[in-house]
Enzyme design. Structure first.
Site, mmCIF file in Angstrom:
data_model
loop_
_atom_site.group_PDB
_atom_site.id
_atom_site.type_symbol
_atom_site.label_atom_id
_atom_site.label_comp_id
_atom_site.label_asym_id
_atom_site.label_seq_id
_atom_site.Cartn_x
_atom_site.Cartn_y
_atom_site.Cartn_z
ATOM 1 N N MET A 50 -89.599 35.112 -73.210
ATOM 2 C CA MET A 50 -89.570 35.212 -74.667
ATOM 3 C C MET A 50 -89.715 36.689 -75.027
ATOM 4 S SD MET A 50 -89.750 33.750 -77.854
ATOM 5 C CE MET A 50 -89.741 32.071 -77.365
ATOM 6 N N PRO A 51 -88.835 37.214 -75.875
ATOM 7 C CA PRO A 51 -88.950 38.621 -76.282
ATOM 8 C C PRO A 51 -90.238 38.874 -77.073
ATOM 9 C CG PRO A 51 -86.875 37.654 -77.048
ATOM 10 C CD PRO A 51 -87.689 36.553 -76.455
ATOM 11 N N ILE A 52 -90.724 40.072 -76.932
ATOM 12 C CA ILE A 52 -91.919 40.484 -77.667
ATOM 13 C C ILE A 52 -91.487 40.974 -79.041
ATOM 14 C CG2 ILE A 52 -93.771 42.187 -77.725
ATOM 15 C CD1 ILE A 52 -94.051 41.805 -74.766
ATOM 16 N N VAL A 53 -92.237 40.604 -80.048
ATOM 17 C CA VAL A 53 -91.963 40.998 -81.426
ATOM 18 C C VAL A 53 -93.110 41.879 -81.906
ATOM 19 C CG1 VAL A 53 -91.650 40.173 -83.777
ATOM 20 C CG2 VAL A 53 -90.737 38.844 -81.877
ATOM 21 N N SER A 80 -96.766 36.685 -77.911
ATOM 22 C CA SER A 80 -95.634 37.602 -77.791
ATOM 23 C C SER A 80 -95.427 38.407 -79.074
ATOM 24 C CB SER A 80 -94.354 36.848 -77.424
ATOM 25 O OG SER A 80 -93.922 36.053 -78.499
#
Length: 78
Positions: free
Chosen positions: A1-4, A46
Site C-alpha cells: 500500500m502506498p504511503i500517503v 500508511s
C-alpha cells in the site's frame, strides 16, 4: 500500500499562542488520518501527517502580509 503524507499548514494568529498545543496537534493528526481511511480506504499506518506552523510575518495572501490582508477584509474601504 502506498504511503500517503498530509501537510497541514497553520499560520499563527491565535492571540497569546505561538503554536498549537500537543492536544490540538494530536487531534489534527488523528482526524486527518481517519479522513483518509474513511474516504480513500487508506490504512492509518500508511498515512503520515506533517504539521507546519508558519509565523504570520512569513505568510502572505492577496499580495499582502496575511494580517494586513485580514485587516482590510474586515474593514473594507468606502
Amino acid at each position: 500500500m502506498p504511503i500517503v503524507t498530509i501537510q497541514v499548514t497553520r499560520e499563527g494568529t491565535t492571540p497569546g499562542a505561538a503554536s498549537l498545543t500537543a492536544k490540538e496537534k494530536a487531534a489534527l493528526i488523528k482526524g486527518s488520518s481517519e479522513l483518509l481511511r474513511d474516504v480513500l480506504g487508506k490504512p492509518l499506518d500508511s498515512t503520515f501527517v506533517l504539521i507546519e506552523e508558519v509565523d504570520t510575518d512569513n505568510w502572505g495572501w492577496g499580495g499582502l502580509p496575511a494580517l494586513e490582508f485580514r485587516r482590510r477584509r474586515e474593514d473594507p474601504p468606502g
